[in-house]
Design a protein around this motif. Structure first.
Motif, PDB file in Angstrom:
ATOM      1  N   ILE A 103       0.839  -1.202   0.000  1.00  0.00           N
ATOM      2  CA  ILE A 103       0.000   0.000   0.000  1.00  0.00           C
ATOM      3  C   ILE A 103       0.871   1.247   0.000  1.00  0.00           C
ATOM      4  O   ILE A 103       0.634   2.193  -0.759  1.00  0.00           O
ATOM      5  N   GLN A 104       1.894   1.253   0.824  1.00  0.00           N
ATOM      6  CA  GLN A 104       2.782   2.416   0.888  1.00  0.00           C
ATOM      7  C   GLN A 104       3.533   2.609  -0.418  1.00  0.00           C
ATOM      8  O   GLN A 104       3.779   3.741  -0.849  1.00  0.00           O
ATOM      9  N   SER A 105       3.882   1.508  -1.096  1.00  0.00           N
ATOM     10  CA  SER A 105       4.660   1.621  -2.333  1.00  0.00           C
ATOM     11  C   SER A 105       3.867   2.299  -3.435  1.00  0.00           C
ATOM     12  O   SER A 105       4.434   2.980  -4.292  1.00  0.00           O
ATOM     13  N   ILE A 106       2.554   2.126  -3.431  1.00  0.00           N
ATOM     14  CA  ILE A 106       1.727   2.688  -4.496  1.00  0.00           C
ATOM     15  C   ILE A 106       1.028   3.964  -4.048  1.00  0.00           C
ATOM     16  O   ILE A 106       0.174   4.500  -4.742  1.00  0.00           O
ATOM     17  N   HIS A 107       1.447   4.473  -2.888  1.00  0.00           N
ATOM     18  CA  HIS A 107       0.796   5.678  -2.365  1.00  0.00           C
ATOM     19  C   HIS A 107       1.791   6.738  -1.923  1.00  0.00           C
ATOM     20  O   HIS A 107       1.704   7.896  -2.333  1.00  0.00           O
ATOM     21  N   ASP A 108       2.758   6.357  -1.091  1.00  0.00           N
ATOM     22  CA  ASP A 108       3.666   7.336  -0.488  1.00  0.00           C
ATOM     23  C   ASP A 108       4.918   7.529  -1.334  1.00  0.00           C
ATOM     24  O   ASP A 108       5.434   6.587  -1.938  1.00  0.00           O
ATOM     25  N   ALA A 109       5.417   8.749  -1.332  1.00  0.00           N
ATOM     26  CA  ALA A 109       6.721   9.010  -1.936  1.00  0.00           C
ATOM     27  C   ALA A 109       7.791   8.316  -1.103  1.00  0.00           C
ATOM     28  O   ALA A 109       7.654   8.186   0.114  1.00  0.00           O
ATOM     29  N   PRO A 110       8.867   7.840  -1.728  1.00  0.00           N
ATOM     30  CA  PRO A 110       9.885   7.113  -0.975  1.00  0.00           C
ATOM     31  C   PRO A 110      10.633   8.006   0.008  1.00  0.00           C
ATOM     32  O   PRO A 110      10.877   9.182  -0.260  1.00  0.00           O
ATOM     33  N   SER A 111      10.980   7.425   1.144  1.00  0.00           N
ATOM     34  CA  SER A 111      11.799   8.127   2.116  1.00  0.00           C
ATOM     35  C   SER A 111      13.231   8.209   1.595  1.00  0.00           C
ATOM     36  O   SER A 111      13.576   7.600   0.578  1.00  0.00           O
ATOM     37  N   VAL A 112      14.084   8.956   2.299  1.00  0.00           N
ATOM     38  CA  VAL A 112      15.487   9.069   1.893  1.00  0.00           C
ATOM     39  C   VAL A 112      16.139   7.696   1.857  1.00  0.00           C
ATOM     40  O   VAL A 112      16.862   7.351   0.916  1.00  0.00           O
ATOM     41  N   LEU A 113      15.863   6.865   2.874  1.00  0.00           N
ATOM     42  CA  LEU A 113      16.434   5.522   2.917  1.00  0.00           C
ATOM     43  C   LEU A 113      15.935   4.676   1.758  1.00  0.00           C
ATOM     44  O   LEU A 113      16.708   3.963   1.110  1.00  0.00           O
ATOM     45  N   GLU A 114      14.638   4.765   1.457  1.00  0.00           N
ATOM     46  CA  GLU A 114      14.066   3.961   0.379  1.00  0.00           C
ATOM     47  C   GLU A 114      14.617   4.352  -0.981  1.00  0.00           C
ATOM     48  O   GLU A 114      14.676   3.535  -1.889  1.00  0.00           O
ATOM     49  N   ARG A 115      15.052   5.607  -1.112  1.00  0.00           N
ATOM     50  CA  ARG A 115      15.630   6.013  -2.394  1.00  0.00           C
ATOM     51  C   ARG A 115      16.962   5.323  -2.629  1.00  0.00           C
ATOM     52  O   ARG A 115      17.364   5.086  -3.766  1.00  0.00           O
ATOM     53  N   PHE A 116      17.647   4.988  -1.536  1.00  0.00           N
ATOM     54  CA  PHE A 116      18.912   4.268  -1.662  1.00  0.00           C
ATOM     55  C   PHE A 116      18.689   2.765  -1.810  1.00  0.00           C
ATOM     56  O   PHE A 116      19.371   2.100  -2.576  1.00  0.00           O
TER      57      PHE A 116
END
Length: 288
Positions: free
Chosen positions: A51-64
């Motif tokens: 759900i978060q993957s298709i809704h929220d923008a990635p956090s700084v950690l998730e961008r890495f």
């Protein structure tokens, strides 16, 4: 027949338009929730993460770590499996992004005035005007950030859609009938070439999702498939030397890593139907 995507902001009546369109045409209706449930079952990933993957923008950690990209690959793989059969209506924000630009895909954007969206939300959830305004503004901003960070697109850009329909004087049924009329046009009839393109993309997406689900997270992979031949390009992060390492040793380690990655990917995609042959382009780590 056509594949119809309906992108919409929250409380813009996009869901209702999609359901009415599917009812008139006799198409299968797919929602974000449907895909999340199927991806959860196929890839054994918590629904919360999907759900978060298709809704929220990635956090700084998730961008890495590319966490959201991995989960989105699962959702896209499920969607493209359905798309191979045509005759579907998929609704959800960013729906036109998850389905490719194929000739028989009809992308629609449903919009509504903010005041009408507020009234609709208050009616559905019995909340104050202030609460409705706050929720809708935050939701719109969240969806915009998601699309910008992951795909560098503006969800409100009319050039991304065949039609943008405003729900006001044109009601839900009017909008659905307009979409149905467009979907029946020869322009959006599936052709052998467009069906093949969907099939190739579905296979590429499924292979990529399988690799993302099985292999190490530091492996960056791109996949392309055509007529059952799958081209996989993979690269890993560079490795910092802990001390002096000879060129011969580095070459040995690179080739060893290359074989390990190839074997790992082979295990991940083993058994996926439609694969006739696999061609690898493995870029092992460099030692810096």
């Amino acid at each position: 027949m056509a594949i119809i995507t309906i992108s919409r902001g929250c409380f813009s009546h996009g869901k209702e338009v999609a359901e009415k369109t599917a009812e008139i045409l006799g198409y299968k209706i797919l929602s974000r929730e449907t895909l999340i449930e199927e991806a959860n079952q196929r890839y054994n990933v918590p629904e919360k993460e999907l759900i978060q993957s298709i809704h929220d923008a990635p956090s700084v950690l998730e961008r890495f770590t590319r966490g959201k990209e991995k989960y989105l690959s699962y959702i896209q793989a499920v969607l493209l499996e359905h798309a191979k059969d045509d005759n579907i209506v998929y609704h959800g924000h960013g729906s036109h992004i998850l389905l490719p630009d194929i000739s028989h895909v009809l992308n629609i954007r449903i919009i509504a005035d903010l005041a009408d969206r507020i009234d609709f939300m208050r009616e559905k959830h019995n909340i104050s005007e202030k609460e409705a305004i706050s929720y809708i503004n935050e939701e719109d901003n969240t969806r915009a950030r998601w699309a910008h960070y992951l795909y560098k697109v503006d969800l409100t850009n009319p050039h991304s859609y065949a039609m943008t329909i405003r729900i006001k004087r044109m009601k839900v049924t009017d909008a659905a009938e307009t979409i149905c009329h467009a979907a029946r046009r020869k322009t959006f009839v599936a052709t052998p070439d467009s069906r093949k393109a969907i099939g190739d993309l579905a296979l590429s997406s499924r292979v990529k999702a399988a690799i993302e689900n099985y292999c190490k997270p530091d492996l960056k992979v791109s996949v392309n498939a055509t007529s059952g031949i799958v081209y996989i390009k993979a690269e890993t992060q560079n490795v910092r030397k802990s001390g002096y390492t000879s060129f011969k040793t580095e070459e040995y380690l690179r080739e060893k890593t290359k074989k390990e990655i190839t074997d790992e990917i082979g295990t991940a995609i083993n058994g996926i139907p439609g694969i006739e042959n696999v061609l690898y382009d493995i870029e092992p780590p460099s030692y810096t």
